[in-house]
Design an enzyme around this catalytic site. Structure first.
Site: not given
Ligand SMILES: *Cc1c(COP(=O)(O)O)cnc(C)c1O
Length: 383
Positions: A45, A98, A170, A195
């Site tokens: 972990r 998001y 982010d 992504k």
């Molecule tokens: C998809 C997304 C998230 C969350 O990510 P996951 O891997 O789906 O948990 C957070 N911020 C943005 C801008 C995203 O597009």
């Protein structure tokens, strides 16, 4: 693609070995003592050699001291906020985020006594009025999901830093191939590795990059006991593979996206297009300042609004109807349709601030540019 790994240390293996192990064994109690005292590898972990290569590479790409990877982007949001914020603290966020991050901000953090203050950071001056003696951090996305619009990292960062706030960006919609928020005054960069960074639609992951002490705190609390949401070694290996082509992929996502944005801008059925690298976009100068190019993310609306959006999506053949983004394929989504349908199981589901009933989000993939233009045009022409 070479950082933090030397094949000479691994029998010449060019691809880093995947260490499938949940735990580590020692030849003596003394050796175990030494590892325990140094925070070394005791249990999966907290440490995995494959995962640690990914962490070091992401930190290197973002220009940060240290990196941490977790099971998903939302696990990164959870580990970050629940490790660094406490009861009574205030978190300032941009009003558009998001949708699941919004759910965390509206329904998650307040349960723990953390106050979330949404602000329109498209004018960074608005930050000042939201700051109190309890404000700890400012959190925003750029480009923003799902609109693709951009916020000025340097301008927001300067105001936040002057007030002693931590700045968290982010950057999932850009990836470090196009934007490095730490160079513009952010303290921590957050990614959904699901992504662009993985980029192949076959794994979920999340990451945080920033100063070593902050990342160590998030590791020793968030990952160790608050969420425990580690990334598996296999997922780390897949993301390391995806990362090798990040730069090449982002160039193609960007060139396909600008071609589509230009076509949409002139199509009579289209009411508006949001792609910050269109010179006509009001935030084009901000986008140029902090990003080397546009990504594949854009949004647009049709003159026919909600109903026309549904027809457009139904008539597409190559572009697929789906909610993720940043992959080789080109998923398209209509948030208003999903939100209406979701009310069946989540009565509080609502569209995020700044997202209208007409908004369509397209993640432009790596397909042939002419094929993508043709698919969109044939569907637009049938509206
Ligand atoms: C998809 C997304 C998230 C969350 O990510 P996951 O891997 O789906 O948990 C957070 N911020 C943005 C801008 C995203 O597009």
């Amino acid at each position: 693609m070479h950082h933090a790994y030397d094949p000479a240390d691994h029998h010449g293996a060019v691809a880093p070995p995947v260490y499938f192990t949940s735990t580590y064994a020692f030849e003596s109690v003394a050796a175990q003592d030494e590892t325990a005292a140094q925070g070394g590898k005791l249990y999966g972990r907290e440490h995995n050699p494959t995962t640690e290569i990914l962490q070091e590479r992401l930190a290197n790409l973002e220009g940060g001291d240290a990196g941490l990877v977790v099971a998903s982007g939302m696990a990164a949001v959870g580990a970050l906020t629940l490790s660094l914020l406490s009861q009574g603290d205030e978190l300032i966020v941009h009003q558009a985020l998001y949708s699941n991050t919004v759910a965390m901000m509206e329904g998650g953090l307040p349960r723990f006594g953390i106050k979330v203050v949404p602000v329109d950071l498209s004018d960074p001056v608005n930050l000042d009025a939201a700051i109190t003696s309890r404000s700890r951090a400012v959190y925003f996305e750029t480009p923003i999901n799902p609109t693709g619009d951009v916020l000025d990292i340097a301008a927001i960062g300067a105001r936040a830093r002057a007030a002693g706030l931590l700045v968290v960006v982010d950057s999932s919609f850009a990836s470090p191939a196009l934007q490095r928020p730490l160079e513009h005054g952010a303290d921590i960069v957050l990614h959904s590795l699901t992504k662009y960074i993985n980029g192949h639609g076959d794994v979920l992951g999340g990451a945080l990059v920033g100063p070593a002490e902050l990342i160590a705190t998030i590791h020793s609390q968030g990952v160790r006991f608050v969420t425990g949401a580690v990334l598996s070694p296999m997922a780390s290996a897949l993301i390391l593979r995806g990362l090798k082509t990040l730069h090449l992929r982002m160039m193609r996502h960007g060139s396909n996206a600008i071609a589509i944005a230009r076509m949409l801008e002139t199509h009579p059925a289209v009411a508006w297009v949001n792609y910050p690298f269109l010179p006509s976009h009001p935030r084009y100068p901000v986008a140029r300042r902090q990003m080397s190019n546009g990504s594949g993310m854009l949004s647009f609306g049709l003159r026919g609004g909600f109903q026309a959006a549904r027809r457009l999506l139904d008539n597409l053949r190559l572009i697929s109807l789906g909610v993720s983004l940043g992959d080789a394929e080109s998923p398209i989504m209509h948030p208003a349709s999903i939100t209406r349908a979701r009310k069946a199981i989540r009565p509080d589901a609502h569209l995020v601030m700044g997202v209208g009933e007409d908004l369509i989000r397209l993640s432009v993939g790596l397909e042939d540019e002419a094929d993508l233009l043709h698919d969109l045009s044939q569907s637009l022409n049938r509206l």
